[in-house]
Scaffold this motif. Sequence first.
Motif, PDB file in Angstrom:
ATOM      1  N   PRO A 121       1.820   5.907   9.069  1.00 16.75           N
ATOM      2  CA  PRO A 121       1.024   6.028  10.200  1.00 16.75           C
ATOM      3  C   PRO A 121       1.686   5.249  11.519  1.00 16.75           C
ATOM      4  O   PRO A 121       1.428   5.785  12.643  1.00 16.75           O
ATOM      5  CB  PRO A 121      -0.040   4.920  10.038  1.00 16.75           C
ATOM      6  N   HIS A 228      -1.039   5.389  -1.963  1.00 16.86           N
ATOM      7  CA  HIS A 228      -2.499   5.320  -1.581  1.00 16.86           C
ATOM      8  C   HIS A 228      -3.312   4.467  -2.267  1.00 16.86           C
ATOM      9  O   HIS A 228      -3.683   4.931  -3.621  1.00 16.86           O
ATOM     10  CB  HIS A 228      -3.016   6.941  -1.187  1.00 16.86           C
ATOM     11  N   GLY A 229      -3.634   3.237  -2.037  1.00 20.83           N
ATOM     12  CA  GLY A 229      -4.271   2.544  -2.765  1.00 20.83           C
ATOM     13  C   GLY A 229      -3.127   2.266  -4.211  1.00 20.83           C
ATOM     14  O   GLY A 229      -2.182   1.953  -4.190  1.00 20.83           O
ATOM     15  N   LEU A 258      -6.141  10.679   3.476  1.00 21.18           N
ATOM     16  CA  LEU A 258      -5.300   9.231   3.431  1.00 21.18           C
ATOM     17  C   LEU A 258      -5.792   8.453   4.773  1.00 21.18           C
ATOM     18  O   LEU A 258      -5.674   8.926   5.930  1.00 21.18           O
ATOM     19  CB  LEU A 258      -3.744   9.375   3.566  1.00 21.18           C
ATOM     20  N   PHE A 259      -6.595   7.344   4.424  1.00 21.35           N
ATOM     21  CA  PHE A 259      -7.052   6.494   5.366  1.00 21.35           C
ATOM     22  C   PHE A 259      -6.216   5.505   5.731  1.00 21.35           C
ATOM     23  O   PHE A 259      -5.909   4.730   6.573  1.00 21.35           O
ATOM     24  CB  PHE A 259      -8.397   5.833   5.153  1.00 21.35           C
ATOM     25  N   SER A 260      -5.384   5.063   4.209  1.00 17.96           N
ATOM     26  CA  SER A 260      -4.642   4.178   4.486  1.00 17.96           C
ATOM     27  C   SER A 260      -3.328   4.270   3.705  1.00 17.96           C
ATOM     28  O   SER A 260      -3.348   5.299   2.992  1.00 17.96           O
ATOM     29  CB  SER A 260      -5.127   2.651   3.978  1.00 17.96           C
ATOM     30  N   GLY A 261      -2.481   3.547   3.214  1.00 20.63           N
ATOM     31  CA  GLY A 261      -1.186   3.899   2.497  1.00 20.63           C
ATOM     32  C   GLY A 261      -0.019   3.881   3.253  1.00 20.63           C
ATOM     33  O   GLY A 261       0.076   3.509   4.399  1.00 20.63           O
TER      34      GLY A 261
ATOM     35  N   THR B  97      -8.505   0.403   1.963  1.00 16.19           N
ATOM     36  CA  THR B  97      -7.670  -0.336   0.487  1.00 16.19           C
ATOM     37  C   THR B  97      -8.232  -1.742   0.681  1.00 16.19           C
ATOM     38  O   THR B  97      -7.786  -2.354   1.577  1.00 16.19           O
ATOM     39  CB  THR B  97      -6.234   0.170   0.596  1.00 16.19           C
ATOM     40  N   MET B 128      -5.274   2.684   8.113  1.00 18.91           N
ATOM     41  CA  MET B 128      -4.464   3.074   9.000  1.00 18.91           C
ATOM     42  C   MET B 128      -3.418   1.787   9.383  1.00 18.91           C
ATOM     43  O   MET B 128      -2.914   1.506  10.598  1.00 18.91           O
ATOM     44  CB  MET B 128      -5.020   3.302  10.378  1.00 18.91           C
ATOM     45  N   GLY B 150      -6.152  -3.014  -4.618  1.00 20.77           N
ATOM     46  CA  GLY B 150      -5.654  -1.814  -4.392  1.00 20.77           C
ATOM     47  C   GLY B 150      -6.661  -0.401  -4.548  1.00 20.77           C
ATOM     48  O   GLY B 150      -6.148   0.515  -3.969  1.00 20.77           O
TER      49      GLY B 150
END
Lengths: 276, 165
Positions: A121, A228-229, A258-261, B97, B128, B150
């Motif tokens: 990101p 991702h997670g 993917l919101f995070s990772g 997460t 994000m 996680g």
Amino acid sequence: MEMLDANVIERDLKRMREGARVLREGAVLVFPSVTSTNDVARETMLHDHLTWVAVLAEEQTAGRGRRGRSWVSQPGNGLFFTYAHAIQGPLIPDAWPLLVALCVRDALAEQTAMDLTVKWPNDLLAGGKKVCGILTEARQLEDRAVMITGIGVNVRLDLLSTPDDVKNRATSFESLGVTVDRNHLASALIHALAMLKRDVAEGLRFGDRIDAYRASCETLGKHVRAVHGSEVLEGVAEAIDEHGTLFLRDHAGNRHTLFSGEIVETAPLEGMRFSL
Amino acid sequence: MIKVGDIRELIRLLDETSLHELQLEAGEVKLILKKADMAAPVVLSTSHVTHAAQPIQEVSLPAASPQPVLEVPKEREPAAVDPEIGTVLVKSPMVGTFYRSSSPSTAPYVDQGSKVTEKSVVCIVEAMKLMNEIEADVRGEIVEVLAENGQLVEFGQPLFRVKLA
């Protein structure tokens, strides 16, 4: 290399367009050594009712990246910088870290004349290697939220003391033949982040800058492996939406959101495929 | 029996927090308060029909919208001890997460049995690359950890169950 100096940073800031006004609302703190500039900034904001604070240090003894990964913080070799600011009311987590990436990229481009790319990101790369990392943290308090934006810039890397795995993935401005004035960069970052904070408060959203982000994002259109997670995904990074969400198409044709990772590897679309 | 004044006080406390729901058992009375924006009424139930003779209908609640509804079950509820009574849920304020510690090498912020105050950080939800430190918002004891380290969590997903102090 010149030492970090709060007086120089403040003097520099005052010469900028909105600098004098910005400076009246916050404080610049410079330390020889801290555990992490994010931690010092967080504690300062939790205990003092400042609008913003910028914390800089010559050295971090516990500098960190995402998920506690250590950030190489050789004394004097980097800009270890945190800008923390208060937001009135509830926190709106709208892609601030991605907006910051564009903001820092522009500030660095102005000073170094280098065109950096963004790895989703918000890592900044030169020639495919990381020169700047950004770690943002947030805390919702009773009446306000505190946003903590940590920025690490590799001004120099002492190659002898840099681990090989870091050397393979990171580079520094000095090794690219560019000299960075850390005090000037710090004042430029404070000014740019203060303006970004104001723009966001007035309604700027990531969607307004999405074209600029897409144009500089080196992840889009590439074959990537992402953590991702607790799962590892592999596929083509095919889109980014107005919230900063990355969409990945795997080999079976499934689309992942993917919101995070984190992207751990990138390869050209027609190039190598990773083996899991 | 819960007094009307107590219920008013609980509603006031609930309004002041970001919690959406509060469950409480006192004697034979089970009280569930939910914020109006959760589109659910305030429900007061008793385990004995005979309590309906008591002046429950006179319960007057502060101006909340929509107007709370009082409900008295016609049949006796099972008397089994409900482990969820007297507890509140700490929910995720966003999609992201869920992490139980600040880094993989450090101990979890809280575990089952940990005492927390309103200001205790109980976990991180990352979205994000923004690490959101989530505070308990209530004082009590963690009785259940409801999400895996996680794991991807949704907006409003319960993360912890806290027994109120």
